[in-house]
Write a protein that holds these residues in place. Structure first.
Motif: not given
Length: 320
Positions: A4-6, A238-242, A258-260, A272-276
């Motif tokens: 993953s890119k994450n 949750r992870h947006y501020r990071d 962040f993607k749909k 979905s955020d990158p961590i999830f």
């Protein structure tokens, strides 16, 4: 699994936690050195041969803390049911489960899992209702759990079973996991404690525990959304501020991560955020690798989990 890119971000976070994990590990040594081994709960008699040819005779419900569990009233539905299988809840959901009538008295095969080394896990056990039901609860604890959480569980009478979280490749001589296991060998556990794959989050770990240790199938998931409602503002994620901090408060650059996702089984969109998203990819890869007898039911009625060998179903239909 395709990287993953994450992945680099997850790996960096893992490396940053080594000091904390080892700090907790050292303080837990007196407790787990002659403690209960999670293998004592194994539903398999002959190791890998038994796992491959296993014939499950019990199912499990995994309970995560995603918004769908409250939205769909799943705790009350489960509490009012006559379900006979195993209850496997993430530590975050222990107190909500007990307060909603999902107790070891009604559901004797009751397990709670902890994998994170953080202080917040203390709050997940710090309630008088946990002590009330403690003797009927089996707590699956990482050797790297913060020691204060372990102390609360002991005082509340929970039955603790230990495992190592997989940090690195234990087959390598310099492996941290290899060193940890050498340090925990005892007369009671001459081979040490097993290292268990967690998938990076307690929900995925609860699913793994349900089939890989308990031997349960099917395993139904509730509250494992791994995503947000599609209209959720990024500021509330949750992870947006990071990510915003990493890109010097450039909202355009941070927002690109962040993607749909379209859940084709439920015909809904999920943000979905990158961590999830990484956790979702890892979960799907693990599902594809499970033995053929393992059936995974996504009964969240929402979220981003769908794909090969995952069947979406309403929770009430699963309970039937």
């Amino acid at each position: 699994m395709k990287q993953s890119k994450n992945f680099d971000l997850i790996q960096k976070n893992t490396s940053d936690l080594i000091d904390l994990w080892m700090y907790n590990f050292a303080r837990n040594i007196p407790d787990f050195l002659n403690g209960n081994n999670v293998k004592q709960l194994s539903g398999f008699k002959n190791g890998k041969i038994s796992i491959k040819n296993h014939r499950p005779n019990s199912s499990a419900v995994v309970i995560g803390g995603g918004p769908s569990v409250e939205k769909n009233n799943h705790l009350k539905i489960l509490s009012n049911s006559n379900y006979k299988g195993a209850i496997v809840c993430t530590d975050r959901m222990l107190i909500p489960c007990l307060k909603n009538g999902i107790t070891p008295k009604k559901f004797p095969k009751f397990f709670v899992l902890t994998m994170d080394p953080y202080q917040i896990t203390i709050k997940f056990y710090e309630d008088k209702i946990v002590k009330k039901h403690g003797k009927g609860i089996s707590a699956i604890m990482s050797t790297c759990t913060i020691h204060e959480t372990v102390e609360i569980c002991k005082k509340s009478g929970l039955n603790i079973f230990w495992y190592h979280p997989l940090i690195d490749d234990f087959r390598k001589l310099e492996s941290i996991n290899k060193i940890m296991n050498m340090m925990c060998k005892s007369d009671k556990n001459p081979d040490g404690l097993p290292g268990l794959q967690t998938g990076g989050n307690c929900g995925c770990f609860s699913w793994i525990f349900s089939w890989a240790i308990l031997g349960c199938s099917p395993v139904a998931l509730i509250g494992l959304d791994l995503g947000y409602h599609v209209d959720t503002p990024l500021e509330n994620i949750r992870h947006y501020r990071d990510y915003l901090k990493a890109y010097n408060n450039n909202k355009s650059k941070a927002g690109k991560f962040f993607k749909k996702i379209t859940n084709v089984d439920l015909k809904i969109q999920v943000l979905s955020d990158p961590i999830f998203d990484f956790y979702r990819e890892a979960f799907l890869d693990l599902v594809a690798r499970t033995p053929k007898w393992v059936r995974t039911i996504n009964a969240t009625e929402g979220g981003s989990l769908f794909g090969n060998r995952i069947k979406n179903m309403k929770f009430v239909d699963f309970l039937k």
